[in-house]
Design a protein around this motif. Structure first.
Motif, short mmCIF file in Angstrom:
data_model
loop_
_atom_site.label_atom_id
_atom_site.label_comp_id
_atom_site.label_asym_id
_atom_site.label_seq_id
_atom_site.Cartn_x
_atom_site.Cartn_y
_atom_site.Cartn_z
N THR A 1 15.04 18.30 -0.80
CA THR A 1 15.55 18.03 0.44
C THR A 1 15.71 16.18 0.26
O THR A 1 15.86 15.74 1.49
N GLY A 2 15.48 15.60 -0.94
CA GLY A 2 15.87 14.49 -0.95
C GLY A 2 14.73 13.35 -0.52
O GLY A 2 15.11 12.53 -0.11
N LYS A 3 13.44 13.91 -0.50
CA LYS A 3 12.59 12.94 0.02
C LYS A 3 12.28 11.70 -1.19
O LYS A 3 12.67 11.75 -2.32
N PRO A 4 12.00 10.79 -0.63
CA PRO A 4 11.78 9.37 -1.41
C PRO A 4 10.57 9.47 -2.34
O PRO A 4 9.38 9.12 -2.04
N LEU B 1 10.94 4.00 -4.00
CA LEU B 1 9.62 3.28 -3.61
C LEU B 1 9.80 1.46 -3.71
O LEU B 1 8.59 0.85 -3.51
N VAL B 2 10.95 0.98 -4.11
CA VAL B 2 11.21 -0.28 -4.32
C VAL B 2 10.80 -1.00 -2.97
O VAL B 2 11.63 -0.50 -1.87
N MET B 3 10.26 -2.13 -2.83
CA MET B 3 10.24 -2.73 -1.52
C MET B 3 11.33 -3.85 -1.30
O MET B 3 12.06 -4.13 -2.22
N TYR C 1 16.58 5.11 -17.13
CA TYR C 1 15.18 4.38 -17.41
C TYR C 1 15.20 3.48 -16.20
O TYR C 1 16.24 2.96 -16.06
N ARG C 2 13.97 3.19 -15.72
CA ARG C 2 13.82 2.43 -14.61
C ARG C 2 12.51 2.01 -14.35
O ARG C 2 11.59 3.05 -14.65
N SER C 3 11.92 0.88 -13.85
CA SER C 3 10.80 0.23 -13.61
C SER C 3 10.76 -0.81 -12.35
O SER C 3 11.66 -1.34 -12.27
N PHE C 4 9.76 -0.76 -11.77
CA PHE C 4 9.44 -1.49 -10.60
C PHE C 4 7.93 -2.22 -10.79
O PHE C 4 7.27 -1.47 -10.93
N ASN C 5 8.11 -3.50 -10.48
CA ASN C 5 6.75 -4.10 -10.65
C ASN C 5 6.40 -5.22 -9.37
O ASN C 5 7.39 -5.62 -8.71
N TYR C 6 5.30 -5.53 -9.10
CA TYR C 6 4.75 -6.29 -8.23
C TYR C 6 3.15 -6.62 -8.34
O TYR C 6 2.60 -5.94 -9.12
N LEU C 7 2.83 -8.06 -7.76
CA LEU C 7 1.65 -8.50 -7.89
C LEU C 7 0.60 -7.79 -6.71
O LEU C 7 1.02 -7.92 -5.60
N ASP C 8 -0.46 -7.06 -6.68
CA ASP C 8 -1.10 -6.64 -5.42
C ASP C 8 -2.20 -7.94 -4.95
O ASP C 8 -1.96 -9.13 -5.70
N ARG D 1 -3.15 -8.31 -9.52
CA ARG D 1 -2.91 -7.63 -10.68
C ARG D 1 -1.75 -7.06 -10.70
O ARG D 1 -0.79 -6.91 -9.83
N LEU D 2 -1.05 -6.78 -12.09
CA LEU D 2 0.15 -6.41 -12.01
C LEU D 2 0.32 -4.91 -11.98
O LEU D 2 -0.28 -4.05 -12.46
N VAL D 3 1.07 -4.35 -10.98
CA VAL D 3 1.47 -3.00 -10.58
C VAL D 3 2.64 -2.60 -11.15
O VAL D 3 3.74 -3.42 -10.81
N VAL D 4 2.61 -1.54 -12.06
CA VAL D 4 3.86 -1.01 -12.41
C VAL D 4 4.38 0.42 -12.00
O VAL D 4 3.58 1.21 -12.23
N VAL D 5 5.43 0.40 -11.32
CA VAL D 5 5.91 1.77 -10.89
C VAL D 5 6.88 2.14 -11.90
O VAL D 5 7.92 1.41 -11.91
#
Length: 760
Positions: free
Chosen positions: A18-21, A27-29, A204-211, A215-219
């Motif tokens: 059903t195309g849920k995220p 999940l990219v902000m 291939y894909r990746s998304f990062n942010y600092l919490d 700390r480096l958060v890698v999705v």
């Protein structure tokens, strides 16, 4: 059993349908930087000067990074347990560029348009070298692809860096030459297995942010969250404790995402800028700048006595690992590991050969992991041997294949714990109509129908190396949370593992919350590869569930003030055998978590196996060949599978069907092709043909269960073995139709036509 062996639907199926995220890009902000890569236009070159000053001045550009701006530490991107057998031959950015598409610079900007504008303003001067594009000429070539002095291996894999040799391997048991000389019949041939693209739906894909703690958060869409964390820590020179890796749903991997392809680029941008960053490869980049199946040349000799007993098997190979050596030695090793044990009447076996660097996109992990290449070569030779012996190839196999309770030279005395392969062959013969159709029947003047077959084995996890853990918690309201570090790539492994837990805890699957995979929360798991999840992680889940069930019984007995051995637990109620006292699971959970119990009940399990029990498949193909054009139509494909106990027949069936289609692609259509200067020519689905529904005819799947004593509920693996039999079975059917053997994949109409003409 209530849940094991039942065709339960995927627990995440509705959300995905059903195309849920649920995927990485969902999940990219907002206000996340977009990362793009400037790539080498040359197959082999060195950066002499690079000027990024104009690119950096473009409004909206946050950073432009070159080899001067990143750590100068070599590492491997292969997702393997430490110490990895892959060489540490990569830098984040390297002044030496080793294939068309190798990374030159990293650009991060507020949007893709700005990043691409800046990329065009980067000025680079190159010193161009002679590339090594033919892997049969790589050893000793004048161009040394890795001249650096800081490349290293964790242990000896036979590397000869100055000769472009990554690995040199020899395994010999018995005197192979003497045994071949003594054989009445010897079949010999050389085979070429092409590189193959993974073609997963989600690139291939990746998304990062600092919490908030920096700390480096890698999705990331990855098969290997814990390996990603370790690789990033080494490459970026930061503690692993400063990195958290989260795996959302994955839109397919097939082994490609067992390699750390993109995560490093976004991670270093986030560390440099302090801002979130994402990278999404387009389809062209996914085809040309990631990894593929290793192309190989394999020469096989199989000798038999006059009675048709196979006495010697010799496989000699050469593997093309491309520009970097991730998975190079282990993929090649598996060529022999997953073929030599099959035929156990041998007196001598040998596997030997080399893996070489070339200036092409790297090879890496791909479903089948070397067994696919080895199976094609060995099974094609077995079929040739059967023809030379004037034996039915099914009978030759039934006479020579290893059986449950037996060993083989390549097993070094270990006993095969489970196998129904002989039953698989018998069932496959009936399903395809072998006795009526073998070898062929002519339809009309130029159309011939024929059948062919092959068998294969794989493994279940990596024996003595990979270890998985699982944790199950009884929550305050009486449901459970199953914590996993494994990664469901769309295979349904989360569902299967929940079924195992539900079976032991005598609850329903929808009463179990599955949480996977987050390196901050999940117990350790090497990831989903090497056909390990059902077998290795499954046993960890079984152990965790059994421990939790015993704790539930012990705690209930304590509250009821009776002995634990007088308690019966049916999944909902704890009852004394006399029936005088009872306690609901929900009440127990409330007492233990919220009340005076003061102890949330948790079961933990860890499992690593000393053996890797093989699943088996007997594959049968029926084709129609036009003898005037060489066109092959696949009419029917039958696969009869021994994966031990089938945990979920529905999910197992679609795993087999999908793997067979991928194997059909390898056999008839797919081919990674390069131009004269090393540029990939097949970088889109317009040039790279994969099978569509009209190409594959009927696919029929059956299971012949065995019981693997070391596996969860008797189960073995399934995910990889399914891809191995189509190529040799289809090649065999083509031979039975037109009398020529096509030993270079893919089997195209042009190759068949030319071979037939040359055979006249």
């Amino acid at each position: 059993m209530n849940f094991v062996g039942k065709g339960i639907g995927k627990i995440d199926g509705m959300a995905i349908a059903t195309g849920k995220p649920v995927y990485t890009d969902d999940l990219v902000m907002p206000n996340t930087l977009v990362v793009k890569i400037l790539r080498s236009p040359y197959a082999f070159a060195k950066i002499t000067t690079i000027d990024v000053s104009k690119a950096e001045k473009v409004p909206g550009v946050e950073c432009v990074l070159t080899y001067k701006d990143v750590p100068n530490v070599r590492f491997s991107v292969a997702g393997q347990s430490y110490p990895e057998p892959s060489p540490y031959d990569r830098l984040i950015l390297d002044p030496i560029l080793r294939y068309v598409g190798d990374e030159v610079a990293i650009i991060a900007a507020v949007d893709e348009k700005t990043a691409l504008k800046a990329m065009k303003l980067i000025k680079v001067d190159y010193e161009v070298f002679t590339p090594v594009l033919d892997f049969e000429k790589a050893e000793g070539h004048e161009s040394v692809i890795h001249p650096e002095t800081d490349l290293h291996c964790n242990f000896d894999i036979g590397m000869q860096q100055e000769k472009n040799v990554v690995s040199d391997q020899t395994v010999e048991i018995g005197d192979i030459e003497a045994e071949l000389k003594a054989c009445a019949v010897v079949a010999e041939d050389t085979y070429y297995i092409q590189a193959q693209a993974h073609c997963m739906m989600e690139t291939y894909r990746s998304f990062n942010y600092l919490d908030h703690m920096g700390r480096l958060v890698v999705v990331s869409s990855t098969q290997i969250p814990f390996h990603v964390r370790r690789k990033l820590a080494l490459a970026l020179q930061i503690p692993a404790s400063k990195i958290r890796v989260i795996k959302p749903r994955i839109g397919g991997g097939f082994g490609g995402k067992q390699t750390v392809v993109v995560e490093i680029f976004t991670a270093i941008v986030t560390l440099k800028t302090g801002k979130p960053a994402k990278i999404i490869y387009d389809r062209s980049e996914t085809f040309s700048c990631t990894n593929s199946r290793h192309a190989m040349r394999l020469t096989v000799r199989v000798g038999a006595d006059a009675d048709g007993y196979i006495r010697a098997v010799d496989i000699q190979g050469l593997s093309d690992t491309g520009a970097y050596g991730e998975h190079a030695s282990t993929v090649f090793m598996v060529v022999g590991q997953k073929t030599l044990p099959l035929y156990n009447k041998t007196k001598a076996v040998r596997f030997m050969g080399k893996v070489v660097y070339t200036n092409k996109m790297p090879g890496a992990a791909f479903r089948g992991y070397g067994a696919t290449q080895g199976t094609f070569a060995l099974e094609a030779t077995i079929n040739k041997l059967a023809a030379q012996l004037n034996m039915d190839p099914t009978e030759l196999r039934l006479q020579n294949l290893i059986k449950e309770g037996e060993t083989s030279l390549a097993y070094h005395g270990k006993i095969l714990g489970s196998s129904s392969l002989h039953r698989c062959i018998e069932q496959g013969k009936k399903m395809i109509g072998w006795d009526e159709k073998y070898p062929q029947s002519r339809i009309n003047g130029n159309k011939v129908k024929s059948v062919g077959m092959a068998v294969t084995m794989q493994g279940s996890g990596i024996a003595g190396i990979d270890t998985a853990s699982a944790e199950i918690r009884l929550n305050d309201d009486g449901n459970y949370t199953l914590l996993l570090g494994s990664t469901d790539m769309g295979t349904g492994s989360d569902t299967i593992l929940a079924q195992m837990a539900a079976e032991i805890l005598e609850t329903t699957v929808d009463n179990i919350i599955v949480n996977a995979a987050d390196t901050d929360v999940s117990p350790y798991d090497p990831g989903s590869y090497a056909s390990s999840t059902t077998y290795v992680t499954g046993m960890a889940v079984v152990k965790a569930a059994e421990e939790l069930k015993q704790k539930i019984i012990d705690s209930g007995a304590k509250i009821l003030k009776v002995s634990a051995d007088t308690i019966e637990f049916d999944g909902k109620l704890l009852t004394t055998m006399t029936g005088e006292k009872e306690l609901s699971l929900e009440k127990l959970a409330e007492i233990m978590v919220l009340g005076m119990g003061n102890l949330q009940l948790v079961g933990q399990g860890t499992y690593g196996s000393p053996v890797s029990p093989p699943p088996f498949i007997a594959g049968f193909a029926e084709v129609e060949v036009d003898t005037e054009t060489g066109k092959v139509e696949l009419l029917d494909y039958v696969a009869v599978v021994d994966c031990g106990t089938v945990i979920n027949p529905k999910l197992a069936t679609i795993q087999v069907e999908g793997g067979i289609v991928q194997g059909i692609g390898l056999a008839l259509y797919e081919e990674v092709r390069y131009g004269e200067q090393g540029r990939l020519q097949t970088d889109s689905f317009m040039q790279y043909k994969i099978p569509c529904r009209k190409d594959i005819g009927k696919i029929r799947v059956a299971f012949e269960e065995s019981f693997e004593p070391t596996g969860p509920f008797g189960a073995k693996s399934l995910g990889e073995v399914v891809v191995n039999t189509p190529a040799p079975a289809i090649a065999h059917a083509v031979y039975n139709a037109v009398g020529v053997r096509i030993n270079q994949l893919p089997i195209t109409p042009e190759k068949i036509f030319m071979a037939v003409q040359n055979n006249k």
